[in-house]
Design an enzyme around this catalytic site. Structure first.
Site, PDB file in Angstrom:
ATOM      1  N   ASP A   7      10.270  -7.140  -2.699  1.00  0.00           N
ATOM      2  CA  ASP A   7       9.834  -8.277  -1.891  1.00  0.00           C
ATOM      3  C   ASP A   7      11.045  -8.742  -1.082  1.00  0.00           C
ATOM      4  OD1 ASP A   7       8.140 -10.445  -0.982  1.00  0.00           O
ATOM      5  OD2 ASP A   7       9.317 -11.740  -2.297  1.00  0.00           O
ATOM      6  N   GLU A  71       6.319  -4.814   1.011  1.00  0.00           N
ATOM      7  CA  GLU A  71       5.358  -5.574   1.801  1.00  0.00           C
ATOM      8  C   GLU A  71       5.540  -5.267   3.280  1.00  0.00           C
ATOM      9  OE1 GLU A  71       3.653  -9.989   1.260  1.00  0.00           O
ATOM     10  OE2 GLU A  71       5.772  -9.927   1.807  1.00  0.00           O
ATOM     11  N   ASP A 144      10.352 -14.449  -6.240  1.00  0.00           N
ATOM     12  CA  ASP A 144      10.479 -13.193  -5.487  1.00  0.00           C
ATOM     13  C   ASP A 144      10.349 -11.980  -6.415  1.00  0.00           C
ATOM     14  OD1 ASP A 144      11.683 -14.384  -2.763  1.00  0.00           O
ATOM     15  OD2 ASP A 144      12.622 -15.358  -4.478  1.00  0.00           O
TER      16      ASP A 144
END
Length: 167
Positions: A7, A71, A144
């Site tokens: 992330d 992502e 995170d």
């Protein structure tokens, strides 16, 4: 299958490793590790990017995943923030590529749908479901790290769906 989720962030870049194991009752998700690369706001961008690269490369070499999941870029009203995030993503992808690992990218809506079942789920819902799916007593910290685990879980679910479609 062992998946390393990332992330990306400009202050914290979360990471998490999830492995799938076969049991008599089917497949089970196993939590292996999670954490975050903490970046100093005082450091200039090149030093921050070098730190992300160095730490992620060491973690990838240690955990030996089969794939890295990350992502996809999302659109931001703030172009400067989006550019900085893109630089961190690029460095994370470079670390994976230099370790010879394929990279899978997922949209935020896909990640939330895979983990919570609802693409517009709140961050707290994602964290709760990550802890539940991995049978953890509480959500991993920082947030995170939980997000990185969610990305890894998303990849596992997508890979399982693709495998089932091929049968």
């Amino acid at each position: 299958m062992r998946v390393f989720g990332i992330d990306c962030g400009t202050e914290f870049t979360g990471y998490g490793v999830v492995e799938v194991s076969e049991t008599t009752r089917g497949q089970r998700l196993n939590y292996l590790c999670a954490g975050a690369v903490k970046l100093s706001k005082k450091d200039r961008t090149p030093l921050r990017l070098a730190q992300v690269y160095s730490e992620l490369t060491a973690l990838l070499q240690h955990w030996q995943p089969e794939v890295v999941a990350i992502e996809e870029v999302f659109f931001s009203a703030n172009a400067k923030s989006a550019l900085k995030l893109g630089q961190v993503r690029g460095v994370a992808m470079l670390a994976a590529a230099n370790c010879g690992l394929p990279v899978a990218e997922y949209a935020p809506l896909s990640i939330k749908s895979a983990v919570v079942g609802y693409g517009l789920a709140a961050k707290e819902q994602v964290q709760f479901m990550v802890a539940r799916l991995l049978e953890l007593e509480e959500a991993p910290k920082p947030a995170d790290a939980a997000d990185a685990l969610a990305i890894a879980i998303c990849h596992i679910h997508h890979a399982q769906t693709e495998a089932n479609l091929r049968r």
